[in-house]
Design an enzyme around this catalytic site. Structure first.
Site, PDB file in Angstrom:
ATOM      1  N   ASP A 157       0.863  -1.192   0.000  1.00  0.00           N
ATOM      2  CA  ASP A 157       0.000   0.000   0.000  1.00  0.00           C
ATOM      3  C   ASP A 157       0.890   1.229   0.000  1.00  0.00           C
ATOM      4  O   ASP A 157       0.888   2.026   0.915  1.00  0.00           O
ATOM      5  CB  ASP A 157      -0.972   0.001   1.195  1.00  0.00           C
ATOM      6  CG  ASP A 157      -0.253   0.108   2.533  1.00  0.00           C
ATOM      7  OD1 ASP A 157       0.977  -0.119   2.555  1.00  0.00           O
ATOM      8  OD2 ASP A 157      -0.909   0.430   3.527  1.00  0.00           O
ATOM      9  N   CYS A 158       1.617   1.350  -1.077  1.00  0.00           N
ATOM     10  CA  CYS A 158       2.648   2.384  -1.118  1.00  0.00           C
ATOM     11  C   CYS A 158       2.146   3.597  -1.887  1.00  0.00           C
ATOM     12  O   CYS A 158       1.616   3.477  -2.979  1.00  0.00           O
ATOM     13  CB  CYS A 158       3.894   1.828  -1.780  1.00  0.00           C
ATOM     14  SG  CYS A 158       5.173   3.056  -2.023  1.00  0.00           S
TER      15      CYS A 158
END
Lengths: 192, 337
Positions: free
Chosen positions: B72-73
Site C-alpha cells: 500500500d505504497c
C-alpha cells in the site's frame, strides 16, 4: 555587413516574439490548467469508471440521454479518447451516432473544462487567447461554447441516426437496434 | 490442493497490469507489506488461488519463493522495490510510476488501485498437475503460517476492529495518494501534450508576426473570419466529406487556424463576438479522421465501421454550416459594450 546584421536581428526577432508569447502562456494559462487537471483527475479516480459504465447501459434507450447527457458526462469523466469506450454499451446501429456526438463534446466542453481534451486544447485556446488579449473574460465565451455545443452536438448525433439509416439502405447492411445479449451485456438485463 | 491462476487488473485511477499470477511449485506464497492492516484482497487472493499469504512485517520468505507482493505504497519506495527484485507487485493505492525506483515500475510487473473486484480467476488449471509432488512443503508452510494467518473471516474482522486507527490512517493515505497521483499525471499531460503544442504555436506566431506574413494573412483572413458568410465558407470547406478526414489528424490544422483567428481578434481586426461562430467553423471536421479508431474503442462490428465512416462524414457535412449559424445567433450580445 549592414544587411547581414539587419537580417540576423530580424531573424532573431521571430524567436523573441514567439518566446514572449510562449512565456505569457506559461505564466497565465499553464498554472490554471494544471491545477484544474489535478482536481479533475482526483475526482474522476474517486468516482471511478464503473459508475460511468452503469450510466452508459441505462442511457442507450432514448436519443436525449444517448446523444446529450451520456456523451457530455462521458467527456467530462473520461476525456478524449477513453470516453469513446462507453459506446460499447450501445446497440450497433447507434454507435456511429454516439461517436459523432461525443467527438464534438470532447471540444465544446473543453473551454470550461480543459482536462477533457488537453491535447487539442488550442482549438479553444487559439481563439480564446485573442479574446483574452483584449482584456475580456473568456469564461463568457466558454459557457456559450458549451451551451451551443450541448444543443448542436445532440442534433449532430441525432442526424447521424438518419445518415446511418441512409448508408445502411444504399449498401444493404442491416445493423441491430437492440442491445446484444452477449456475455458482457448479460449484466445489463439483470440491472434492468 | 489445487492452485489456480488469477488475473489482476488495475482499478479506477490505477496504473499497469493486467498481471496473471500462476502459482507454481516454487512460488506458492505471496507477501503483503501493508502498514498494520491486512487488505481484503489478501483474503480474496488466498481464497481464489490457494496460495498462502505472509505478512512481510512479521515473517519473511525468500524472494525466489514469492509469487506476488501486495503493498500500500503512496509512491516512495515499496512500489519500486519489489518490481526491482522482479517480483510481481500489486498496489492497493492508485500509485503509478513514481519514487526513486520508478524506472523498474512497468505494466508487465506492476498494477495499482487494486480492490477485490479487480482480482478474478483465469479459467486455466494446467498447474494442477504439479500439486502432488509438493504436498510436503505446503504442509510445512501451513504449519508455520496457518495459526497466525487463518483466512477465516472472524480473525480478519477482529483485526479490523482492533486497528481502527490504522484504518483512519490508510483512509487518509488513500486520499493523499490519489491526489498525489492525479498531480503526477496532470504534470505529465501538461509536459507531454500542452507545452509542446504551445511551443510550436508560439514559434508559428513569432514567425507570422515578426516576418510580416501576418499582415498578408490578416488581409486574407479578416474578410473570411470577420463575418458570418466567411465563417460559413470555412465551416463548409472543412466539412466536405472528401476533405474532412484529411483535416482531422491531431486537430493540428484546426488549432493553427484557430490561433491565427485568435491573433486577429487580439489585434482588433476581427470583433470578439465572432470568436464563438469561429470556434465551430474551424472544427466542422471534428473527429473525421478518427472514426474507425473511435468505433473500435466502442467495440463496434466491422459492418458498423463500414457504415459508420461514411455516415459520420455525411452527418458532419449536413451539420457543419448549421452549427456555425446557430453559434453566430448565440453570439449576439457577447462582449457587447
Amino acid at each position: 555587413m549592414k544587411y547581414i546584421t539587419g537580417f540576423a536581428s530580424g531573424f532573431m526577432n521571430l524567436f523573441q516574439t514567439g518566446g514572449k508569447t510562449f512565456i505569457t502562456w506559461m505564466s497565465t494559462i499553464i498554472p490554471v490548467v494544471l491545477l484544474l487537471l489535478v482536481l479533475m483527475n482526483t475526482i474522476i479516480s474517486f468516482l471511478g469508471e464503473e459508475r460511468m459504465e452503469k450510466l452508459a447501459k441505462a442511457s442507450s434507450r432514448n436519443p436525449i440521454t444517448r446523444y446529450m447527457i451520456l456523451p457530455f458526462l462521458a467527456a467530462f469523466m473520461l476525456g478524449n479518447p477513453m470516453s469513446f469506450s462507453l459506446g460499447r454499451f450501445m446497440p450497433e446501429f447507434y454507435k456511429p451516432s454516439y461517436y459523432a456526438a461525443l467527438a464534438q463534446f470532447n471540444h465544446t466542453s473543453n473551454g470550461v473544462f480543459p482536462h477533457i481534451n488537453p491535447g487539442e486544447l488550442f482549438i479553444w485556446l487559439g481563439i480564446a487567447q485573442g479574446v483574452q488579449k483584449l482584456g475580456l473574460n473568456t469564461m463568457d465565451l466558454a459557457v456559450r461554447y458549451l451551451l451551443v455545443g450541448l444543443v448542436m452536438n445532440f442534433i449532430g448525433g441525432w442526424v447521424t441516426d438518419f445518415t446511418t439509416a441512409y448508408v445502411c439502405k444504399t449498401s444493404g447492411v442491416i445493423l441491430s437496434k437492440e442491445v446484444k445479449l452477449s456475455v458482457k451485456e448479460q449484466g445489463e438485463t439483470d440491472a434492468a | 490442493m489445487a492452485w489456480k491462476s488469477i488475473k489482476i487488473t488495475k482499478g479506477s485511477g490505477g496504473y499497469g497490469g493486467p498481471l496473471i499470477i500462476t502459482p507454481t511449485e516454487q512460488k506458492h506464497q505471496f507477501i503483503y507489506v501493508t502498514g498494520g492492516e491486512r487488505p481484503s484482497i489478501v483474503d480474496r487472493i488466498e481464497k481464489l488461488t490457494g496460495m498462502k499469504a505472509v505478512d512481510a512485517f512479521k515473517t519473511s520468505i525468500p524472494d525466489e519463493e514469492t509469487a506476488l507482493a501486495i503493498i500500500d505504497c503512496g509512491g516512495t519506495l515499496r512500489c519500486g522495490i519489489y518490481p526491482k527484485k522482479g517480483i510481481l507487485t500489486v498496489n492497493v493505492l492508485p500509485t503509478g510510476k513514481s519514487g526513486p525506483l520508478q524506472k523498474f515500475i512497468h505494466p508487465e510487473i506492476y498494477v495499482s488501485a487494486v480492490t477485490d473486484k479487480q482480482v478474478a480467476l483465469v479459467d486455466d488449471s494446467t498447474e494442477t498437475i504439479a500439486t502432488t509432488a509438493v504436498t510436503a512443503p505446503i504442509s510445512e508452510t501451513e504449519e508455520t503460517t496457518a495459526p497466525k494467518y487463518d483466512s477465516s473471516k472472524k480473525l480478519t474482522e477482529q483485526l479490523h476492529h482492533t486497528s481502527f486507527i490504522a484504518k483512519i490512517g490508510t483512509g487518509a493515505g488513500k486520499v493523499v495518494a490519489t491526489f498525489n497521483q492525479a498531480a503526477k499525471e496532470s504534470v505529465q499531460t501538461v509536459i507531454n501534450t500542452i507545452i509542446p503544442f504551445m511551443a510550436f504555436v508560439a514559434l508559428l506566431i513569432g514567425i507570422i508576426q515578426g516576418s510580416g506574413i501576418g499582415k498578408i494573412f490578416a488581409k486574407l483572413m479578416s474578410p473570411l473570419a470577420g463575418n458570418v458568410v466567411g465563417l460559413c465558407v470555412i465551416g463548409f470547406v472543412c466539412s466536405l466529406p472528401f476533405l474532412s478526414p484529411l483535416l482531422g489528424p491531431g486537430a493540428v490544422i484546426g488549432q493553427v487556424i484557430g490561433t491565427l483567428i485568435g491573433l486577429e481578434i487580439g489585434k482588433g481586426t476581427i470583433p470578439p463576438q465572432y470568436a464563438l461562430p469561429a470556434l465551430f467553423a474551424i472544427n466542422t471536421q471534428n473527429g473525421c479522421d478518427f472514426i474507425p479508431v473511435g468505433l473500435g474503442l466502442e467495440e463496434a462490428d466491422s459492418k458498423t465501421v463500414e457504415v459508420g465512416v461514411p455516415s459520420v462524414l455525411y452527418s458532419r457535412f449536413i451539420n457543419g454550416v448549421p452549427r456555425v449559424l446557430v453559434a453566430w445567433v448565440a453570439s449576439f450580445g457577447l462582449y457587447a459594450k
